[in-house]
Enzyme design. Structure first.
Site, mmCIF file in Angstrom:
data_model
loop_
_atom_site.group_PDB
_atom_site.id
_atom_site.type_symbol
_atom_site.label_atom_id
_atom_site.label_comp_id
_atom_site.label_asym_id
_atom_site.label_seq_id
_atom_site.Cartn_x
_atom_site.Cartn_y
_atom_site.Cartn_z
ATOM 1 N N TYR A 96 -59.512 -111.565 3.256
ATOM 2 C CA TYR A 96 -59.621 -112.431 2.063
ATOM 3 C C TYR A 96 -59.064 -113.817 2.378
ATOM 4 C CZ TYR A 96 -58.952 -114.080 -2.750
ATOM 5 O OH TYR A 96 -58.987 -114.822 -3.920
ATOM 6 N N ILE A 144 -53.504 -115.627 -10.928
ATOM 7 C CA ILE A 144 -54.116 -115.829 -12.244
ATOM 8 C C ILE A 144 -54.374 -114.462 -12.872
ATOM 9 C CG2 ILE A 144 -56.054 -116.918 -13.480
ATOM 10 C CD1 ILE A 144 -54.307 -118.921 -11.839
HETATM 11 P P1 NDP Z 1 -62.875 -111.380 -11.215
HETATM 12 O O1 NDP Z 1 -62.869 -110.175 -10.358
HETATM 13 O O2 NDP Z 1 -62.373 -111.302 -12.608
HETATM 14 O O3 NDP Z 1 -64.325 -112.023 -11.251
HETATM 15 C C1 NDP Z 1 -65.077 -112.164 -10.080
HETATM 16 C C2 NDP Z 1 -66.450 -112.644 -10.458
HETATM 17 O O4 NDP Z 1 -67.249 -112.770 -9.279
HETATM 18 C C3 NDP Z 1 -67.156 -111.679 -11.385
HETATM 19 O O5 NDP Z 1 -67.876 -112.402 -12.356
HETATM 20 C C4 NDP Z 1 -68.115 -110.930 -10.441
HETATM 21 O O6 NDP Z 1 -69.293 -110.463 -11.069
HETATM 22 C C5 NDP Z 1 -68.463 -112.063 -9.488
HETATM 23 N N1 NDP Z 1 -68.993 -111.543 -8.243
HETATM 24 C C6 NDP Z 1 -68.389 -110.741 -7.334
HETATM 25 N N2 NDP Z 1 -69.213 -110.466 -6.333
HETATM 26 C C7 NDP Z 1 -70.383 -111.099 -6.601
HETATM 27 C C8 NDP Z 1 -71.636 -111.182 -5.946
HETATM 28 N N3 NDP Z 1 -71.876 -110.573 -4.793
HETATM 29 N N4 NDP Z 1 -72.613 -111.918 -6.544
HETATM 30 C C9 NDP Z 1 -72.410 -112.546 -7.709
HETATM 31 N N5 NDP Z 1 -71.231 -112.510 -8.386
HETATM 32 C C10 NDP Z 1 -70.242 -111.772 -7.835
HETATM 33 O O7 NDP Z 1 -62.036 -112.443 -10.395
HETATM 34 P P2 NDP Z 1 -61.432 -113.868 -10.766
HETATM 35 O O8 NDP Z 1 -62.057 -114.432 -11.969
HETATM 36 O O9 NDP Z 1 -59.981 -113.747 -10.696
HETATM 37 O O10 NDP Z 1 -61.906 -114.666 -9.462
HETATM 38 C C11 NDP Z 1 -62.790 -115.766 -9.492
HETATM 39 C C12 NDP Z 1 -62.607 -116.537 -8.202
HETATM 40 O O11 NDP Z 1 -61.271 -117.030 -8.140
HETATM 41 C C13 NDP Z 1 -62.817 -115.706 -6.938
HETATM 42 O O12 NDP Z 1 -63.484 -116.471 -5.972
HETATM 43 C C14 NDP Z 1 -61.398 -115.402 -6.500
HETATM 44 O O13 NDP Z 1 -61.303 -115.161 -5.111
HETATM 45 C C15 NDP Z 1 -60.680 -116.674 -6.909
HETATM 46 N N6 NDP Z 1 -59.240 -116.531 -7.049
HETATM 47 C C16 NDP Z 1 -58.695 -115.701 -8.012
HETATM 48 C C17 NDP Z 1 -57.330 -115.598 -8.122
HETATM 49 C C18 NDP Z 1 -56.658 -114.721 -9.118
HETATM 50 O O14 NDP Z 1 -55.404 -114.586 -9.048
HETATM 51 N N7 NDP Z 1 -57.346 -114.104 -10.058
HETATM 52 C C19 NDP Z 1 -56.433 -116.348 -7.233
HETATM 53 C C20 NDP Z 1 -57.106 -117.182 -6.290
HETATM 54 C C21 NDP Z 1 -58.460 -117.269 -6.230
HETATM 55 P P3 NDP Z 1 -69.247 -109.144 -12.057
HETATM 56 O O15 NDP Z 1 -68.475 -109.601 -13.262
HETATM 57 O O16 NDP Z 1 -70.646 -108.861 -12.392
HETATM 58 O O17 NDP Z 1 -68.559 -108.072 -11.293
#
Ligand code: NDP
Length: 244
Positions: free
Chosen positions: A152, A185
């Protein structure tokens, strides 16, 4: 005329907060999700109730043909894209020794190659108009490295490299590229941690708490908007001071 943004992974978490923020600011939203169909439908409804257009389609960002169709639909329904937010991402916690080749490839397919597909498909229309703004989502672990999250961390470091290189390449074409690197987050992604871990992470944060998706969305929106018109190639940490 309203502006249009494409946001990946927008049904839940940070992506959803971004979609709602852009809509609140008067933008139409074209979005995608992987599996969360009900959440996607409720997002569309919520944004339409705000008076803006929204389409949230099931598109796996690793599927180039599906990403191509998403961008074509965006153009057909909303006209040119003014901004793209590459948010879709996955995480996994494992000792490095236990990370399989499939784990490694899947992490990079979604977090890095997925971003390549989306930007590559959306870019031609931005180049035609010599305008546009791209915001990528990395992570504090891409900046500092996270134990038990080597794949990651590496994928999120790649996002930063991609952002900076693209910003240099696209600046003279009128396209800005910036990155938001969230800290811890409160979203589903962190449900893999127990409450004690989340509490300990909050204690390690100078502002004394974990962040909200809305706080990340505010930074993403600012970078995409004209308010940040002289900002490109930057990595903005939204992390409560966790990494300074
Ligand atoms: P979530 O797991 O809540 O959401 C992830 C989102 O990405 C979901 O909408 C999911 O779709 C979508 N997704 C995953 N795989 C795919 C794919 N192959 N194609 C299309 N969509 C996909 O995570 P967060 O909201 O927390 O994360 C959002 C971003 O922020 C990510 O890139 C994460 O790495 C980054 N991030 C998050 C942090 C945190 O603490 N939460 C910290 C640092 C970075 P579905 O809903 O349909 O599953």
């Amino acid at each position: 005329m309203s502006r249009a943004v494409l946001i990946t992974g927008a049904a839940r978490g940070i992506g959803r907060a971004c979609a709602l923020k852009f809509a609140k600011e008067g933008w139409d939203v074209i979005a995608c999700y992987a599996r969360a169909q009900h959440a996607a439908q409720s997002l569309e409804q919520e944004i339409r109730q705000m008076g803006m257009q929204c389409r949230c389609l099931q598109v796996d960002v690793t599927d180039r043909a599906a990403v191509h169709r998403l961008v074509l639909l965006a153009q057909a329904e909303f006209g040119a894209l003014d901004a793209v937010v590459c948010n879709a991402g996955i995480a996994q916690q494992k000792l490095f020794a236990d990370i399989t080749e499939d784990d490694w490839d899947h992490m990079f397919d979604v977090n890095v190659k997925g971003m390549y597909h989306v930007i590559h498909e959306a870019l031609p229309q931005m180049l035609d108009r010599q305008a546009g703004s791209i915001v990528t989502i990395s992570s504090v672990w891409g900046q500092t490295g996270g134990s038990c999250e080597v794949h990651y961390s590496a994928s999120k470091a790649a996002v930063i490299g991609m952002t900076k290189a693209l910003a240099k390449e696209l600046g003279l074409s009128g396209i800005r590229v910036n990155c938001v690197a969230p800290g811890v987050i409160d979203t589903d992604m962190n449900r893999m941690h127990g409450e004690d871990v989340m509490h300990a992470l909050a204690e390690d944060t100078p502002l004394g708490r974990n962040g909200t998706p809305e706080e990340v969305a505010d930074a993403v929106y600012w970078l995409a908007s004209d308010q940040a018109r002289f900002v490109t190639g930057q990595v903005i940490g939204v992390n409560g001071g966790f990494y300074i």
